[in-house]
Design an enzyme around this catalytic site. Sequence first.
Site, short mmCIF file in Angstrom:
data_model
loop_
_atom_site.label_atom_id
_atom_site.label_comp_id
_atom_site.label_asym_id
_atom_site.label_seq_id
_atom_site.Cartn_x
_atom_site.Cartn_y
_atom_site.Cartn_z
N THR A 90 1.02 -0.95 -0.08
CA THR A 90 0.53 0.32 -0.18
C THR A 90 1.04 1.17 -0.16
OG1 THR A 90 -1.74 -0.88 0.78
CG2 THR A 90 -1.74 1.65 1.82
N GLN A 197 0.39 -9.32 -6.48
CA GLN A 197 0.10 -10.86 -5.91
C GLN A 197 1.45 -11.14 -7.04
OE1 GLN A 197 -2.13 -11.81 -4.55
NE2 GLN A 197 -2.69 -10.64 -3.25
N SER A 217 5.79 -7.08 -2.50
CA SER A 217 5.18 -7.69 -0.79
C SER A 217 6.34 -8.71 -0.55
CB SER A 217 3.71 -7.38 -0.77
OG SER A 217 3.56 -7.76 0.02
N CYS A 343 -8.55 -7.10 1.62
CA CYS A 343 -8.37 -5.41 2.29
C CYS A 343 -9.45 -4.17 2.52
CB CYS A 343 -6.43 -4.88 1.80
SG CYS A 343 -5.57 -5.19 1.75
#
Length: 405
Positions: A90, A197, A217, A343
Site C-alpha cells: 500500500t 500478487q 510485497s 483489505c
Amino acid sequence: MMVKKIIVKKNKSDRQLQPKRIYMDYGAATPVDPRAAKLAAGILPEIFANSMSFHSFGQDARAVLEQSRQDVASVIGAPAKEIIFTGSATESNNLALKGVMFANRQKGKHLIISPIEHACVMESAAWLEKQGFEVTRLKVDKYGLANPDDVAAAIRSDTVLVSVMHANNEIGTIEPIAEIGKICRDKGAYFHTDAAQSFGKIEIDVSKMNIDLLTASSQKIYGPKGAACLFVRQGVKIEPILHGGGQESGMRSSTVNVPAIYGFAQAALIAKKEMAKESARQIKLRDKLIAGILKNIPRSHLNGHPAKRLPGNANIWFEFVEGESMIIQMDINGIAASTGSACSSAKLTASHVLTAIGLKPQEAHGSLRLSIGRQTKDSDVNYVLKTLPKIITRLREISPFKAND
C-alpha cells in the site's frame, strides 16, 4: 497443507467440532516460510543498529540491507540501486502514484489506471483528483483484461503515469503489461505496475516488460509482514511522501526494518528458485479445483480468465447464494477462504473488480475466492470439492432468491 485435528470451543454452535483446518486464503496473506523465518530470526540479536549509523554496528546492518536489496532486485532483473524498501505494498503504491504525479506536475496532470486496481491505487487516484489531477479509468473485458489499444487511445500529451496491475488480487487475471509498458514508453508516459500478487510467482523482467515502477510485497511470498519495495527505474522523476532522515536515498525516510527486509529477501530468493516447479504444481491443483466446482455445483461460474490467471487463484460466483454466509459456513467446516480482497472485506458494497467485469451487485455478492499456496495438498482440494457442494445446497435451500426469480 497441514491438517490438524482440533476441538475449537468458540461457542455452543456447530463450531465446537472442527475436524480440519484448511487455509485457502493465500491471496490475502501467506505463512512465513520456515527457512526465511529462521534466517530472519537469526540476525535479530546482532543486527539491531540503525543502518544509517557510521559505527561498525550500523555498518553491519547496512551490509545486510544492501545485500537484501541486491537479492530482491535479482528477482525482477533490476539493478539493486533501483529498489526502494517500504513498509507495505500500500505504501509503495501510494509512493508510486503520488510521488510521480507531484514530481511531474509541470509536465502534466493526467493519470491513467485500470478499474480493477487494488483499493490503495483506486483511493490514491481519487485523492489525486481532489488535488486537481485528472484520472482516466480504463475499461476491462469480461475476464478483467485491459486492452492495450485502450491505453494507447487514452494517453494524452499531458499524461504523466499509467498504472495497471500485473495480476488482479481477486480474480487472478494476468494483464498484458509488457504490451502496455511498450505503449507507454513509445508515448513518453511512465508505467507503473502493482505486482504484489505476481512477484515471486510468475516471471517478471522489468527491462523486457518496459516497467518504470513496480510494487512488490514480502507477505505475499511467504516473507514477514512490514516489508515491501518499490522498483523505480533510474531517471524516473519522483518525490518522497515521507520526509525525515533521508533513508532509502531520500525516498522513504524512516528507520529501516532490516530484519523484516532480510526475511523478505530470503523469501524472494526461495520463491525465485522454486517458482517453475511450484507454479506448475499449483496450476494443476487450481485447475482440478475449478473444474470440480463447475462440474458438481449447478449454476456456478468462473470469474477471471480461464488461462491467463495466477497459478493459485480460483474465483467462482454462485447463483442464489450470499458470499458472507458462504464464508461462515466454510469456516465452520474448517476452510479459510474469502469473498475477495481481505483489505476491503469490511465493506458491504459489491466488489468494484467484479462489477467492472460485468457482474450485477447480487452476482458479485455470491462470489468466492479460493487461493491455494505452497502448503496446499491434493487432499485439501478433495476436501473442498466434497464439502462445498453441501454448503451451496444448504444455503440455496434457505435463500430468498430462487431460479425463477
